[in-house]
Design a protein around this motif. Structure first.
Motif, mmCIF file in Angstrom:
data_model
loop_
_atom_site.group_PDB
_atom_site.id
_atom_site.type_symbol
_atom_site.label_atom_id
_atom_site.label_comp_id
_atom_site.label_asym_id
_atom_site.label_seq_id
_atom_site.Cartn_x
_atom_site.Cartn_y
_atom_site.Cartn_z
ATOM 1 N N THR A 102 25.838 51.253 56.544
ATOM 2 C CA THR A 102 25.478 53.494 57.305
ATOM 3 C C THR A 102 26.581 53.776 56.806
ATOM 4 O O THR A 102 26.658 55.252 56.128
ATOM 5 N N PHE A 174 21.137 48.322 68.678
ATOM 6 C CA PHE A 174 21.497 47.721 69.609
ATOM 7 C C PHE A 174 20.522 47.762 71.098
ATOM 8 O O PHE A 174 20.640 46.496 71.296
ATOM 9 N N MET A 206 13.524 45.423 58.253
ATOM 10 C CA MET A 206 12.572 46.706 58.132
ATOM 11 C C MET A 206 13.767 47.831 58.872
ATOM 12 O O MET A 206 14.980 47.035 59.693
ATOM 13 N N THR A 339 30.620 41.765 58.818
ATOM 14 C CA THR A 339 29.652 43.121 58.283
ATOM 15 C C THR A 339 30.095 44.621 58.123
ATOM 16 O O THR A 339 29.484 45.345 57.837
#
Ligand code: P1T
Length: 381
Positions: A102, A174, A206, A339
């Motif tokens: 993001t 989350f 998705m 990540t």
């Protein structure tokens, strides 16, 4: 309104009108025969709408307590659709602890299109207020954040955004609607990486947006169709199937999460655990007020350096060392290398993503087996 346990099984889904099939069929078609030009049964082309996607979107809208939902080919494309509501020169206030992808989308893609971003700790209302400008059109938050598990007061930020004429979006990946309903708290848009808990089986990528406002829906639906980042019918089917057990899974993720977080906190090889369900979490009171449970996500600092932390991560057997989260299996990862590698090292250090930070997505296995695996791996530290 039915409870979320019932909604997970039934919301949005009707027996197939043609055959009575209880499970929504996979409408593996790109197009639909028309009886005359413009005369059709509500489906023209599968980028625009598809009968396997429609019930999934209805289901997600109900789970989030919204009027509408739209699904996308990934969580990132759902977020990008929201950014596409804005124009060059518009300003976004965003949390400073976000999923690395993001942050990358904001700073390396949207910024090139002329959007301006200010990153702040959205847990501090004053900082959010100070960051707002007349050109601020969107406040983007994660609560809890990935990976530091920090919260923001969704209702308070929602009021602040509204007073400034900005939209407020919450990435609810989350917490999931099982534990947190941002629309009811005052957010305008809820975003999910459905790749995680909503689908729950680590077999689909998705995203989705859920919302209440009809005009906002019209604008986002236009973007979904115009940009075309839509999921395939097969993936919509899998997500519909995953959602059937959503409530059961989340209940177990929550129970296991609390147990494993407490176990880790008491472990001599662990320095600190970040989990909103622990009394030691600085925003535990806000979590108890805003959430109905705490989920299965946590991060923790290993009492070691990078080498020891990597040894620990390479020694797990039951837990899968992998990116992603929210599957039925326990997933473990190293944010700085995995990540959140796209977040610059100095920014990572500032928000607390140190070399001994580990993120854990607790699955639905027997908790004693997860503990035994972690105990064994911590023995290498
Ligand atoms: O991977 P995708 O479905 O495109 O979703 C992106 C995304 C958005 N928001 C949050 C909070 C996320 O965690 C993610 C994806 N996260 C991982 C892959 C991860 O391991 O953190």
């Amino acid at each position: 309104m039915p409870s979320i346990d019932t909604l997970a099984v039934h919301a949005g889904v009707e027996p197939d009108p043609l055959t009575g099939a209880v499970m929504t069929p996979i409408y593996q078609t790109s197009t639909y025969a028309q009886t005359g030009p413009g005369e059709h049964k509500g489906y023209e082309y599968s980028r625009t709408d598809n009968p396997t996607r429609t019930p999934l979107q209805r289901s997600l809208a109900e789970l989030e307590g919204g009027q509408h939902a739209l699904v996308f080919a990934s969580g990132m494309s759902a977020t990008d659709a929201v950014l596409n509501l804005l124009s060059a020169g518009d300003h976004v206030v965003a949390g400073d602890d976000l999923y690395g992808g993001t942050y990358r989308l904001f700073t390396q893609v949207a910024a090139r299109r002329g959007l301006e971003f200010t990153f702040v700790d959205t847990g501090d209302l004053t900082k959010v207020e100070e960051a707002m400008r007349p050109s601020t059109k969107l406040v983007w938050t994660e609560s809890p954040t990935n990976p530091m598990m920090r919260l923001c007061d969704i209702g308070a930020i929602g009021r602040l955004a509204k007073a400034s004429g900005a939209l407020m979006a919450v990435d609810n990946t989350f917490a999931t609607p099982y534990f947190q309903r941002p629309l009811a708290l005052g957010a305008d848009i809820v975003m999910h990486s459905m790749t995680k808990f909503l689908n729950g089986h680590s077999d689909v990528v998705m995203g989705c947006l859920a919302l209440r406002d009809d005009d906002l829906m019209r604008r986002l639906k236009f973007l979904q169709n115009s940009i075309g980042a839509v999921p395939a019918p097969m993936d919509c089917f899998l997500a519909l199937r995953g959602i059937k057990t959503f409530a059961l899974r989340m209940q177990r993720h929550g129970e296991n999460g609390l147990r494993i977080a407490s176990w880790l906190e008491a472990h001599p090889k662990i320095v600190k655990v970040f989990f909103p369900g622990l009394a030691s979490h600085p925003q535990h009171d806000l979590a108890a007020r805003q959430m109905s449970g705490f989920g299965g996500m946590m991060s923790f600092l290993v009492r070691s350096d990078l080498a020891g932390t990597l040894r620990f991560l390479s020694s797990v057997r039951l837990c899968a060392l992998a990116e992603s989260l929210g599957g039925v299996e326990t997933l473990i990862e190293h944010p700085a290398i995995m990540t959140h590698a796209s977040v610059p090292p100095e920014v990572r250090r500032e928000i607390g993503i140190h070399d001994n930070l580990v993120r854990l997505s607790v699955g639905i296995e027997a908790p004693e087996d997860i503990e035994a695996d972690l105990e064994h791996a911590l023995g290498t530290v």
